[in-house]
Design an enzyme around this catalytic site. Structure first.
Site, short mmCIF file in Angstrom:
data_model
loop_
_atom_site.label_atom_id
_atom_site.label_comp_id
_atom_site.label_asym_id
_atom_site.label_seq_id
_atom_site.Cartn_x
_atom_site.Cartn_y
_atom_site.Cartn_z
N TYR A 1 98.10 -29.90 65.78
CA TYR A 1 96.95 -30.54 65.13
C TYR A 1 96.41 -31.69 66.00
CZ TYR A 1 94.33 -32.79 61.29
OH TYR A 1 93.34 -33.35 60.50
N LYS B 1 92.71 -32.06 67.66
CA LYS B 1 91.80 -33.17 67.33
C LYS B 1 91.48 -34.04 68.56
CE LYS B 1 91.22 -32.06 63.04
NZ LYS B 1 89.91 -31.62 62.56
#
Ligand code: NAP
Length: 247
Positions: free
Chosen positions: A154, A158
């Site tokens: 993740y 990002k």
């Protein structure tokens, strides 16, 4: 904020931040195309249409697939003939310590979060460049700035969104298209409701403002970057986290 006459695309708008962003833009008078992976998005479109009296179309499909994104944009062309605002919000988590994380979970998060942002932005930018007007707002996270235990996939996605945002900002600036990102901290949605109570308590002790954010607080920041009030801002990451990134 006034979005009358503007057409906006919001991905991942069936709930959480995406839905709040869609409502904020609709409240300002924008026409909307909203997406998710399931046909539940149709009910959200009907709800927003009724509440704000604006044109809202919905599309469901996995926007990490190139063909699906092409179909989405042919529908935007057909139904609206232009696109002024593109909010790349759809995202998922598949958490786990990196040494135990499967390659499939790594790839899936990168594909849904980062690849879809690239594919959608690419199509949006072509329409916007021709019109010499556009606002692209990408959903990053403070996890993409500072990393987080159990979120290597993740965090990479990002952080990748920040790199993509800055690169496209430079590429599109001459055509009056701005590209910015919002980096939320800990916001109360389905995504964070899945976090363990222990991890939530730990987060709360670290947030200087002593509370989780609410989706409307992210929607306000996105609306600013989608509006002409931010016309001389591009390639930036707006952190909205109650001070969490400072700790
Ligand atoms: P959420 O409640 O889980 O909602 C995610 C949305 O994305 C849903 O509408 C989901 O729709 C859609 N979606 C997922 N995969 C998709 C795909 N392949 N194609 C199209 N749509 C897809 O999450 P949220 O908390 O609102 O988060 C929204 C964004 O903010 C995400 O990018 C997330 O990483 C980011 N963010 C959230 C927080 C937070 O604290 N909540 C913090 C930082 C960043 P369906 O499931 O119906 O398909």
């Amino acid at each position: 904020m006034n979005f009358e006459g503007k057409v906006a695309l919001v991905t991942g708008a069936s709930r959480g931040l995406g839905k709040a962003i869609a409502e904020k833009l609709a409240a300002g008078g924008a026409s909307l195309m909203i997406t998710a992976t399931s046909d539940a998005i149709e009910a959200v479109a009907a709800e927003i249409r009724e509440k704000y009296n604006v044109k809202v179309e919905s599309f469901y499909g996995d926007i990490s697939q190139e063909e699906t994104v092409k179909t989405l944009f042919s529908q935007i062309n057909e139904k609206f003939e232009k696109l002024d605002i593109c909010v790349n919000n759809a995202g998922i988590t598949r958490d786990g310590l990196s040494m135990r994380m499967s390659a499939e979970d790594f790839d899936r998060v990168l594909t849904v979060n980062l690849r879809s942002t690239f594919l959608v932005s690419k199509e949006a930018s072509m329409m916007m460049m021709k019109a010499r007007y556009g606002k692209i707002v990408n959903m990053s996270s403070i996890v993409g700035i500072q990393g987080n235990v159990g979120q290597a996939n993740y965090a990479a996605s990002k952080a990748g969104i920040i790199g993509l945002t800055k690169s496209m900002a430079v590429e599109l600036a001459k055509r009056n298209v701005t590209v910015n990102a919002v980096a939320p901290g800990f916001i109360d949605t389905d995504m964070t409701r899945a976090v363990s109570e222990k991890a939530k308590e730990e987060f709360m002790t670290k947030i200087p403002m002593c509370r989780a954010g609410v989706p409307e607080e992210i929607a306000d920041a996105v609306a600013f970057l989608a509006s002409d009030a931010s016309r001389y801002i591009t390639g930036q990451v707006l952190v909205v986290d109650g001070g969490l990134v400072l700790r």
